[in-house]
Design a protein around this motif. Structure first.
Motif, PDB file in Angstrom:
ATOM      1  N   ASN A 252       9.790 -26.897   5.236  1.00 42.93           N
ATOM      2  CA  ASN A 252       8.628 -26.028   5.042  1.00 42.93           C
ATOM      3  C   ASN A 252       8.705 -25.308   3.696  1.00 42.93           C
ATOM      4  O   ASN A 252       7.714 -25.211   2.963  1.00 42.93           O
ATOM      5  CB  ASN A 252       8.534 -25.008   6.185  1.00 42.93           C
ATOM      6  CG  ASN A 252       7.946 -25.609   7.465  1.00 42.93           C
ATOM      7  OD1 ASN A 252       7.170 -26.547   7.412  1.00 42.93           O
ATOM      8  ND2 ASN A 252       8.334 -25.059   8.608  1.00 42.93           N
ATOM      9  N   GLU A 256       6.203 -25.593   0.490  1.00 46.14           N
ATOM     10  CA  GLU A 256       5.568 -24.398  -0.073  1.00 46.14           C
ATOM     11  C   GLU A 256       5.925 -24.217  -1.547  1.00 46.14           C
ATOM     12  O   GLU A 256       5.160 -23.624  -2.319  1.00 46.14           O
ATOM     13  CB  GLU A 256       6.001 -23.161   0.723  1.00 46.14           C
ATOM     14  CG  GLU A 256       5.492 -23.147   2.158  1.00 46.14           C
ATOM     15  CD  GLU A 256       6.210 -22.115   3.022  1.00 46.14           C
ATOM     16  OE1 GLU A 256       6.983 -21.312   2.445  1.00 46.14           O
ATOM     17  OE2 GLU A 256       6.014 -22.120   4.252  1.00 46.14           O
ATOM     18  N   LYS A 288       1.402 -21.674   3.520  1.00 47.84           N
ATOM     19  CA  LYS A 288       2.677 -21.964   4.173  1.00 47.84           C
ATOM     20  C   LYS A 288       2.596 -23.267   4.957  1.00 47.84           C
ATOM     21  O   LYS A 288       1.570 -23.593   5.545  1.00 47.84           O
ATOM     22  CB  LYS A 288       3.076 -20.824   5.114  1.00 47.84           C
ATOM     23  CG  LYS A 288       3.382 -19.519   4.401  1.00 47.84           C
ATOM     24  CD  LYS A 288       3.899 -18.470   5.370  1.00 47.84           C
ATOM     25  CE  LYS A 288       4.291 -17.191   4.628  1.00 47.84           C
ATOM     26  NZ  LYS A 288       4.845 -16.166   5.551  1.00 47.84           N
ATOM     27  N   SER A 289       3.672 -23.993   4.949  1.00 48.27           N
ATOM     28  CA  SER A 289       3.773 -25.202   5.761  1.00 48.27           C
ATOM     29  C   SER A 289       3.939 -24.806   7.225  1.00 48.27           C
ATOM     30  O   SER A 289       4.715 -23.898   7.545  1.00 48.27           O
ATOM     31  CB  SER A 289       4.967 -26.040   5.307  1.00 48.27           C
ATOM     32  OG  SER A 289       5.141 -27.148   6.157  1.00 48.27           O
ATOM     33  N   GLN A 290       3.222 -25.485   8.118  1.00 48.49           N
ATOM     34  CA  GLN A 290       3.232 -25.117   9.540  1.00 48.49           C
ATOM     35  C   GLN A 290       3.941 -26.144  10.411  1.00 48.49           C
ATOM     36  O   GLN A 290       3.650 -26.273  11.596  1.00 48.49           O
ATOM     37  CB  GLN A 290       1.802 -24.921  10.036  1.00 48.49           C
ATOM     38  CG  GLN A 290       1.109 -23.720   9.397  1.00 48.49           C
ATOM     39  CD  GLN A 290      -0.281 -23.508   9.940  1.00 48.49           C
ATOM     40  OE1 GLN A 290      -1.090 -24.426   9.939  1.00 48.49           O
ATOM     41  NE2 GLN A 290      -0.550 -22.304  10.411  1.00 48.49           N
ATOM     42  N   PRO A 292       6.290 -27.249  12.982  1.00 48.63           N
ATOM     43  CA  PRO A 292       6.907 -26.394  14.011  1.00 48.63           C
ATOM     44  C   PRO A 292       8.415 -26.326  13.861  1.00 48.63           C
ATOM     45  O   PRO A 292       9.072 -27.311  13.550  1.00 48.63           O
ATOM     46  CB  PRO A 292       6.505 -27.071  15.327  1.00 48.63           C
ATOM     47  CG  PRO A 292       6.211 -28.481  14.962  1.00 48.63           C
ATOM     48  CD  PRO A 292       5.662 -28.451  13.575  1.00 48.63           C
ATOM     49  N   ASP A 293       8.952 -25.143  14.098  1.00 48.54           N
ATOM     50  CA  ASP A 293      10.399 -24.977  13.984  1.00 48.54           C
ATOM     51  C   ASP A 293      11.024 -24.527  15.300  1.00 48.54           C
ATOM     52  O   ASP A 293      12.032 -23.827  15.317  1.00 48.54           O
ATOM     53  CB  ASP A 293      10.743 -23.986  12.860  1.00 48.54           C
ATOM     54  CG  ASP A 293      10.060 -22.633  13.057  1.00 48.54           C
ATOM     55  OD1 ASP A 293       9.421 -22.443  14.123  1.00 48.54           O
ATOM     56  OD2 ASP A 293      10.162 -21.779  12.164  1.00 48.54           O
ATOM     57  N   ARG A 297       7.494 -27.212  20.358  1.00 47.68           N
ATOM     58  CA  ARG A 297       6.409 -27.602  19.455  1.00 47.68           C
ATOM     59  C   ARG A 297       6.774 -28.856  18.667  1.00 47.68           C
ATOM     60  O   ARG A 297       5.906 -29.654  18.313  1.00 47.68           O
ATOM     61  CB  ARG A 297       6.071 -26.449  18.521  1.00 47.68           C
ATOM     62  CG  ARG A 297       5.459 -25.248  19.245  1.00 47.68           C
ATOM     63  CD  ARG A 297       5.095 -24.150  18.284  1.00 47.68           C
ATOM     64  NE  ARG A 297       4.086 -24.596  17.338  1.00 47.68           N
ATOM     65  CZ  ARG A 297       3.857 -23.983  16.165  1.00 47.68           C
ATOM     66  NH1 ARG A 297       4.593 -22.939  15.804  1.00 47.68           N
ATOM     67  NH2 ARG A 297       2.915 -24.438  15.357  1.00 47.68           N
ATOM     68  N   SER A 301       4.678 -32.864  18.743  1.00 47.61           N
ATOM     69  CA  SER A 301       4.247 -33.689  17.609  1.00 47.61           C
ATOM     70  C   SER A 301       4.660 -35.150  17.768  1.00 47.61           C
ATOM     71  O   SER A 301       4.265 -36.000  16.974  1.00 47.61           O
ATOM     72  CB  SER A 301       4.825 -33.128  16.301  1.00 47.61           C
ATOM     73  OG  SER A 301       6.240 -33.258  16.281  1.00 47.61           O
TER      74      SER A 301
END
Length: 712
Positions: A252, A256, A288-290, A292-293, A297, A301
């Motif tokens: 992420n 960014e 911002k990169s979304q 999932p962390d 989530r 994906s």
């Protein structure tokens, strides 16, 4: 531990019925609207921990539709368990929760959901004087669904399927008699508190009917792949996930930190300031990169990609065929069940609703022949004859309608192992249709199997399927092996046995002038008649005192009796298809049109044997007209198997006969008047006897009259 019995009282389309189950795989079959889904829901209300608590508080629509007034009545859903483990934890649960009193080590237990009026309402009913109908009506008029409570009970020895037990527990609404003991704990059982709930100790997986599998995969709540991943992620050490999460965080930040991203961010900031001014611009703004962390989530994906054909290409689930998508969905749900079993519950249950949609018949048979778990009980509903073919008849429940209620039938109840084995051998994919039918005609050969549906369609204008009849070819005269299922104790549906007496229709006296072949035919005819009489005696004895079975006999054989009923011209139509030689054709036509029963019968048999009875029937079925005459014994068999005819059915039959009539200026007006009379009959404004008389006047020689004379 497994479910041995499920009793439903006043629940939806069940007045009072009991389904019986075995260890392993069990099948529930029945027509549309017979309650298959309601049965699975009833089991889930008792045993599925995922059911929303609000679902346990039932509604007015959950009461049996046949009740004149639901107010004051109870809904009872009861399961009986057998073969409880001697494990201390299991014994403790049922000893304190659902065991039958007086047993130290229990092997059988009950668990009940009871939806009943509150204690206050029950006390008000109990306070009524016997016979106080006005008082009862006054109390019932005040009852609303909010006055009902749901309780779970165990330690009940009551047979809830017994109407007398229900009356003893709930009361007699006809006589207005209600017992002052409103708890009836000895019959109802002891209340089970939430912390002792059976649902917390068993594992149950429900696979609903496959309708829109792609939508299920796109819904995070119902996606079976996501459910599996969540199940597994709960077993992964958080420390194992942390390196993956760290990589996502770094990724992420890397995204960014791209120059293009930073450049666009600055341009957005500046444009806002130039447009709105410094005062009204946002205090901060970022891109911002979304990605999932967190584990859940991240799993959302993930998608499933499948290749249905060789070549290496794998596409998303929405590109699969309907059958392929359904098979994948079903497989994932079975894997979900496998994960459930690993939780070491005291019992494992798998409920599958109509799994056959869009799945190839070979896959259906293979899949459900192999679905078997040593430590689990499986119950599935189906419309598929291919699935029922691989089902053990001892583990089948058949749901059928009886007026406004539905009932469960057990085709192997009370039969010994040898009888069950004989039935099982007969139930291939074709004959297993008899388990789905409203009623059955058992016939001995190909000719009847082909011709009876054709005759019904031509004369009545309705298919046997529309009438709910299954014509089952036994391909022998061993009717008893199959008909034994139709009985008050087993399948309470009508079964007509249609067979031949094989009586002689030509002179079988031996003569020195007979050729060897003709002498042999005479001996065979004599022997066949003796066998036919013996068969009749055996079948009549077998079906005596059984209201669900009746026997119908062709005096000679189907082909001969069809011809002698007055259908010689239909046979004449196919002479040229049976024979090629002009001499044979000419001889046959002369015999068929001779008016001599012996010559007609003999020539008919010669034609059937020459062409082969099955092919002969196919040729004949293609030539019969709407004016064909159905032999008496077949007509009576159809009428017995079907039972009473409704007004709409009678009206449809008569309109078909009108359409079949020869129309000329002299008869059209009469036909119009008859059509009007039929409409009045449907509306209840014309008596059936009046209608029959009108049909006889308007269609004096029509083949429908023998039917109308016997229809009730």
């Amino acid at each position: 531990m497994h479910i041995s019995k499920l009793t439903l009282v006043n629940y939806r389309n069940f007045n009072n019925t009991t389904l019986r189950f075995q260890r392993g795989v069990n099948t529930i079959i029945g027509e549309n609207g017979s309650g298959k889904s309601n049965v699975l829901r009833a089991i889930r209300l008792l045993l599925d921990d995922t059911m929303v608590r609000a679902a346990h508080h039932l509604s007015e629509s959950d009461f049996h539709r046949g009740l004149d007034d639901w107010k004051g009545h109870w809904i009872i859903i009861s399961v009986e368990f057998l073969e409880l483990s001697m494990d201390e934890a299991v014994q403790a649960l049922f000893l304190h929760g659902t065991a039958v009193l007086g047993e130290e080590r229990i092997a059988k237990a009950s668990y009940n959901l009871i939806f009943r009026p509150s204690k206050e309402i029950r006390l008000r009913l109990a306070a009524l004087d016997e016979g106080d109908a006005a008082g009862l009506a006054a109390v019932r008029n005040t009852i609303t669904i909010s006055d009902y409570e749901t309780v779970f009970t165990g330690r009940s020895a009551a047979d809830f399927s017994d109407p007398k037990v229900y009356t003893e527990i709930v009361g007699d609404f006809e006589l207005c008699h209600f017992d002052p003991d409103v708890e009836k704990q000895d019959l109802v059982g002891a209340k089970i508190h939430g912390f002792l709930s059976v649902t917390k100790e068993v594992a149950l997986t429900f696979i609903q009917a496959l309708r829109d599998v792609v939508a299920e995969f796109h819904n995070n709540r119902t996606n079976p792949l996501l459910t599996l991943l969540k199940s597994k992620s709960g077993q992964i050490d958080p420390a194992s996930m942390q390196p993956i999460i760290d990589k996502v965080v770094d990724l992420n930040r890397s995204i960014e930190g791209l120059e293009d991203v930073k450049s666009v961010r600055e341009h957005v900031r500046q444009t806002i300031k130039d447009t709105a001014g410094e005062t009204y611009s946002p205090a901060s703004l970022s891109i911002k990169s979304q990605l999932p962390d967190d584990a859940e989530r991240l799993f959302q994906s993930l998608g499933l990609f499948v290749g249905e054909s060789p070549g290496g290409y794998e596409g998303p689930i929405q590109e699969l065929s309907l059958g392929g998508a359904n098979l994948i969905y079903l497989t994932l749900k079975l894997l979900e069940f496998k994960y459930q079993r690993e939780k070491l519950a005291i019992a494992n249950f798998l409920l599958i609703e109509e799994p056959e949609a869009h799945i190839h018949t070979h896959i259906q048979k293979t899949l459900f022949d192999r679905i078997s778990y040593e430590d689990a009980q499986i119950i599935y509903t189906t419309h598929s004859a291919h699935i029922s073919e691989v089902s053990n008849v001892s583990s089948v429940n058949i749901l059928g309608r009886n007026g406004s209620s539905c009932e469960a039938y057990h085709p192997a109840a009370g039969l010994d192992e040898g009888q069950i084995t004989s039935i099982q051998r007969y139930l291939d994919a074709v004959r297993s249709n008899l388990l789905f039918a409203k009623s059955v005609l058992l016939v001995e050969g190909d000719a009847e199997e082909v011709m009876i549906p054709a005759l019904v369609k031509r004369v009545l204008g309705l298919s046997v399927d529309e009438l709910g009849l299954s014509v089952i070819n036994i391909r022998s005269t061993g009717f008893k092996n199959v008909a034994i299922m139709f009985d008050e104790e087993r399948i309470r549906k009508r079964c007509a046995i249609v067979t031949d007496l094989d009586a002689e229709f030509f002179d079988t006296t031996a003569s020195t002038q007979d050729s060897a072949a003709f002498a042999a035919r005479k001996l065979k005819a004599i022997g066949s008649e003796k066998v036919g009489q013996t068969r009749k005696l055996a079948l009549d004895e077998f079906s005596a005192d059984n209201p669900w079975i009746e026997n119908f006999y062709a005096p000679h054989t189907f082909e001969v009796d069809f011809a002698l009923a007055g259908n010689q011209e239909a046979l004449a139509e196919i002479v040229g298809k049976v024979y090629r030689k002009a001499s044979s054709i000419e001889t046959s036509l002369k015999s068929l049109r001779s008016g001599n029963p012996t010559r007609i019968g003999y020539r008919t048999m010669m034609m059937a044997e020459h062409a082969g009875k099955g092919w002969f029937a196919i040729l004949l079925a293609g030539k019969i007209s709407n004016h064909v005459i159905i032999p008496d014994y077949i007509r009576k068999a159809i009428l017995f198997a079907h039972g009473s005819f409704s007004k709409p059915l009678i009206a449809r039959i008569l309109r078909h006969r009108i359409a079949s009539a020869t129309v000329d200026p002299f008869t059209q007006e009469s036909l119009n008047l008859l059509t009007e009379k039929i409409a009045l009959f449907q509306q209840g404004l014309c008596d059936f006897s009046v209608l029959k008389a009108e049909v006889e006047r308007t269609l004096p020689n029509d083949v429908i009259h023998p039917f109308l004379s016997e229809i009730s």
